[in-house]
Every structure is written in structure tokens, then in C-alpha cells.
Design a protein around this motif. Structure first.
Motif, PDB file in Angstrom:
ATOM      1  N   PHE A 139       0.814  -1.218   0.000  1.00 12.30           N
ATOM      2  CA  PHE A 139       0.000   0.000   0.000  1.00 12.30           C
ATOM      3  C   PHE A 139       0.850   1.271   0.000  1.00 12.30           C
ATOM      4  CE2 PHE A 139      -2.981  -3.298   0.999  1.00 12.30           C
ATOM      5  CZ  PHE A 139      -4.083  -2.918   0.245  1.00 12.30           C
ATOM      6  N   PRO A 140       1.843   1.414   0.883  1.00  7.45           N
ATOM      7  CA  PRO A 140       2.701   2.591   0.746  1.00  7.45           C
ATOM      8  C   PRO A 140       3.540   2.553  -0.532  1.00  7.45           C
ATOM      9  CG  PRO A 140       3.511   1.135   2.486  1.00  7.45           C
ATOM     10  CD  PRO A 140       2.154   0.643   2.099  1.00  7.45           C
ATOM     11  N   ARG A 141       3.920   1.370  -0.970  1.00  9.28           N
ATOM     12  CA  ARG A 141       4.721   1.291  -2.202  1.00  9.28           C
ATOM     13  C   ARG A 141       3.921   1.763  -3.406  1.00  9.28           C
ATOM     14  NH1 ARG A 141       9.360  -0.301  -4.226  1.00  9.28           N
ATOM     15  NH2 ARG A 141       9.455  -1.196  -6.323  1.00  9.28           N
ATOM     16  N   PHE A 142       2.620   1.470  -3.408  1.00  6.98           N
ATOM     17  CA  PHE A 142       1.760   1.893  -4.508  1.00  6.98           C
ATOM     18  C   PHE A 142       1.115   3.252  -4.251  1.00  6.98           C
ATOM     19  CE2 PHE A 142       0.670  -2.641  -6.232  1.00  6.98           C
ATOM     20  CZ  PHE A 142       1.959  -2.737  -6.737  1.00  6.98           C
ATOM     21  N   HIS A 143       1.628   3.983  -3.232  1.00  5.97           N
ATOM     22  CA  HIS A 143       1.212   5.354  -2.938  1.00  5.97           C
ATOM     23  C   HIS A 143      -0.262   5.464  -2.554  1.00  5.97           C
ATOM     24  CE1 HIS A 143       5.071   7.029  -4.413  1.00  5.97           C
ATOM     25  NE2 HIS A 143       5.019   6.013  -5.258  1.00  5.97           N
ATOM     26  N   CYS A 144      -0.730   4.501  -1.777  1.00  6.56           N
ATOM     27  CA  CYS A 144      -2.083   4.601  -1.239  1.00  6.56           C
ATOM     28  C   CYS A 144      -2.148   5.791  -0.283  1.00  6.56           C
ATOM     29  CB  CYS A 144      -2.445   3.318  -0.493  1.00  6.56           C
ATOM     30  SG  CYS A 144      -4.047   3.347   0.318  1.00  6.56           S
ATOM     31  N   PRO A 145      -3.134   6.670  -0.409  1.00  5.44           N
ATOM     32  CA  PRO A 145      -3.227   7.825   0.509  1.00  5.44           C
ATOM     33  C   PRO A 145      -3.329   7.359   1.959  1.00  5.44           C
ATOM     34  CG  PRO A 145      -4.724   8.073  -1.366  1.00  5.44           C
ATOM     35  CD  PRO A 145      -4.206   6.667  -1.416  1.00  5.44           C
ATOM     36  N   LYS A 146      -2.527   7.954   2.821  1.00 10.65           N
ATOM     37  CA  LYS A 146      -2.493   7.523   4.220  1.00 10.65           C
ATOM     38  C   LYS A 146      -3.831   7.688   4.912  1.00 10.65           C
ATOM     39  CE  LYS A 146       2.433   8.165   5.151  1.00 10.65           C
ATOM     40  NZ  LYS A 146       3.452   8.838   6.008  1.00 10.65           N
ATOM     41  N   GLU A 147      -4.602   8.667   4.474  1.00 14.05           N
ATOM     42  CA  GLU A 147      -5.890   8.908   5.140  1.00 14.05           C
ATOM     43  C   GLU A 147      -6.893   7.778   4.887  1.00 14.05           C
ATOM     44  OE1 GLU A 147      -5.978  11.371   1.261  1.00 14.05           O
ATOM     45  OE2 GLU A 147      -4.536  10.872   2.862  1.00 14.05           O
ATOM     46  N   LYS A 148      -6.622   6.925   3.906  1.00 12.35           N
ATOM     47  CA  LYS A 148      -7.509   5.783   3.647  1.00 12.35           C
ATOM     48  C   LYS A 148      -7.305   4.656   4.651  1.00 12.35           C
ATOM     49  CE  LYS A 148      -9.374   7.531  -0.074  1.00 12.35           C
ATOM     50  NZ  LYS A 148     -10.806   7.929  -0.095  1.00 12.35           N
ATOM     51  N   CYS A 149      -6.135   4.621   5.282  1.00 14.02           N
ATOM     52  CA  CYS A 149      -5.851   3.549   6.245  1.00 14.02           C
ATOM     53  C   CYS A 149      -4.772   4.011   7.236  1.00 14.02           C
ATOM     54  CB  CYS A 149      -5.416   2.279   5.531  1.00 14.02           C
ATOM     55  SG  CYS A 149      -4.108   2.513   4.288  1.00 14.02           S
ATOM     56  N   PRO A 150      -5.038   5.047   8.025  1.00 14.74           N
ATOM     57  CA  PRO A 150      -4.008   5.617   8.899  1.00 14.74           C
ATOM     58  C   PRO A 150      -3.461   4.617   9.921  1.00 14.74           C
ATOM     59  CG  PRO A 150      -6.196   6.482   9.431  1.00 14.74           C
ATOM     60  CD  PRO A 150      -6.317   5.779   8.130  1.00 14.74           C
ATOM     61  N   ARG A 151      -4.313   3.780  10.509  1.00 15.11           N
ATOM     62  CA  ARG A 151      -3.834   2.809  11.494  1.00 15.11           C
ATOM     63  C   ARG A 151      -2.960   1.746  10.842  1.00 15.11           C
ATOM     64  NH1 ARG A 151      -5.081   6.462  13.768  1.00 15.11           N
ATOM     65  NH2 ARG A 151      -6.651   6.788  15.385  1.00 15.11           N
ATOM     66  N   LEU A 152      -3.338   1.336   9.655  1.00 14.72           N
ATOM     67  CA  LEU A 152      -2.550   0.333   8.943  1.00 14.72           C
ATOM     68  C   LEU A 152      -1.184   0.893   8.567  1.00 14.72           C
ATOM     69  CD1 LEU A 152      -3.452  -2.542   8.367  1.00 14.72           C
ATOM     70  CD2 LEU A 152      -4.075  -1.837   6.052  1.00 14.72           C
ATOM     71  N   MET A 153      -1.120   2.181   8.237  1.00 13.23           N
ATOM     72  CA  MET A 153       0.157   2.790   7.902  1.00 13.23           C
ATOM     73  C   MET A 153       1.023   3.005   9.146  1.00 13.23           C
ATOM     74  SD  MET A 153       0.384   2.845   4.661  1.00 13.23           S
ATOM     75  CE  MET A 153      -0.403   1.241   4.876  1.00 13.23           C
TER      76      MET A 153
END
Length: 226
Positions: free
Chosen positions: A179-193
Motif C-alpha cells: 500500500f505505501p509502495r503503490f502510494h495509497c493515501p495515508k488517510e484511507k488507512c491511517p492505522r494500517l500505515m
């Protein structure tokens, strides 16, 4: 004991990566391995075909035993080397149940991520339907919200199945790392990030980090507009 093990693997493959994390966690460094390129179709070599009828990676051999499904291989390592390295499956039945639940839920998260990524990568532009892509994205966002809720409920600093690093983390982290590698916006999954940042520097994960990710730290922006 590790010298009797042979692993055929590909860089960036979540199934391969989780097995490599498990080997590190169980202190089984020194196993034999062969890095094969998916792009060059090296995984279709005769060595793999002889051991794995599906011609897939990982292909894992320990002595005369061949275990090719990554979940099965990880659980085998925990069972065969229970007293060695990290304890990845807890003794308590209720805690075990949560670990197994998160492990097998990983397939849902992975498939929903693939549904979005593969649609953009492999469906020709003229054959794409915006409604299908929109539906895939909405389904993935809902799945991310579910996992965020799990972590929120367990509290800050928690792993996926509680206060300890378990097989749930071994199995799921390689998927979450996309998800971070594919630049998923952090606000979509803040706890997971937050979880990703907490776990990514764990020795077993750093030791098994995909080589091509080290060479090219920035991945495609596939999930940028999620």
C-alpha cells in the motif's frame, strides 16, 4: 538443520516474502535458496516443475518434504521448530483463533488490492469500464477500513492479532507493504500505515526485503487515486 532446506523464490511476491520472514523469525538462516525472475519466466524452470506441479513460487523443500503453499510452509516451520526463535502461534486457544482469523483474512485484502492494481495494469484502456474500476476501489477502501478498525480496537502499538508479533504479521505484512509502495493515501488507512511504520524495520523483515525494492524504492502510483 537449515542447510537441508531449499527455497525457490521471486522478489516482491507476498507468498515468497512471508515464508522468508518465517525462516528468519525461526532462526533458520543459512538455508539454500534460488532467486528466480518472474519477468524472465525463470520460475518455470525444470527444477521447480519437478517439485511443484503448479510451477509457482515459493517452492520449498526440507529434506525429502516438499511444501509449496506459503501458509502451509509457514505453519510447518512453526510446528517443526516450535522451541526455536520467535513463538508465532500462541498457546491460548482464543489467541490462536484470532491469529488464524487474521492470517486467512489476508487473502481478502490481497485480492481486493490486486483487483484494483491489475485492472489498471492489464485491462486495455479501450476495454475498461469506469463503473467496474470504481466498484473495485470502493471495495478495497471498505476492506482497508475494516483492517484499520481491527488495529484501532486493539490500541496503539498493537500487532495484527494482539501485543505480540505472530504468524498473522508474518503472513500479512508483505501484502500491507504494497500500500505505501503503490502510494495509497495515508488517510484511507491511517492505522494500517502506523502499523507498517512500526513493523518495517523488524530484523526479519529487513533481512528479507525484496531486492528490487531496495534497488527501486519508489513503486508505481497505482493506488494514488484510491
Amino acid at each position: 538443520m537449515a542447510q537441508k532446506m531449499m527455497l525457490y523464490w521471486g522478489s516482491g511476491s507476498p507468498p515468497c516474502w512471508r515464508l522468508m520472514i518465517a525462516l528468519e523469525e525461526k532462526k533458520l538462516q543459512g538455508y539454500k535458496h534460488k532467486h528466480l525472475s518472474f519477468d524472465k519466466k525463470e520460475h518455470q524452470c525444470e527444477e521447480v516443475k519437478a517439485l511443484n506441479p503448479r510451477v509457482q513460487l515459493p517452492t520449498f523443500k526440507h529434506g525429502d518434504l516438499v511444501v509449496n503453499e506459503s501458509f502451509a510452509a509457514c505453519l510447518y516451520l512453526e510446528s517443526a521448530f516450535k522451541s526455536q526463535g520467535a513463538r508465532l502461534i500462541p498457546e491460548d486457544p482464543a489467541e490462536q483463533a484470532l491469529v488464524y482469523q487474521r492470517m486467512f483474512e489476508t487473502d481478502n485484502l490481497q485480492q481486493k488490492m490486486y483487483d484494483v492494481a491489475y485492472y489498471e495494469w492489464f485491462v486495455p484502456e479501450g476495454e475498461r469500464h469506469e463503473s467496474a474500476l470504481k466498484r473495485n476501489k470502493e471495495t478495497l477502501v471498505a476492506e482497508l477500513k475494516l483492517w484499520d478498525g481491527y488495529l484501532e480496537k486493539m490500541g496503539k502499538g498493537s500487532f495484527l492479532a494482539g501485543k505480540d508479533f505472530t504468524m498473522a504479521d508474518v503472513v500479512c505484512f508483505p501484502v500491507i507493504a504494497y500500500f505505501p509502495r503503490f502510494h495509497c493515501p495515508k488517510e484511507k488507512c491511517p492505522r494500517l500505515m502506523e502499523y507498517y511504520e512500526m513493523v518495517k524495520d523488524r530484523p526479519s523483515i529487513k533481512a528479507s526485503w525484496p531486492p528490487h525494492w531496495l534497488e527501486n524504492p519508489e513503486g508505481p502510483d497505482t493506488l494514488k487515486n484510491l
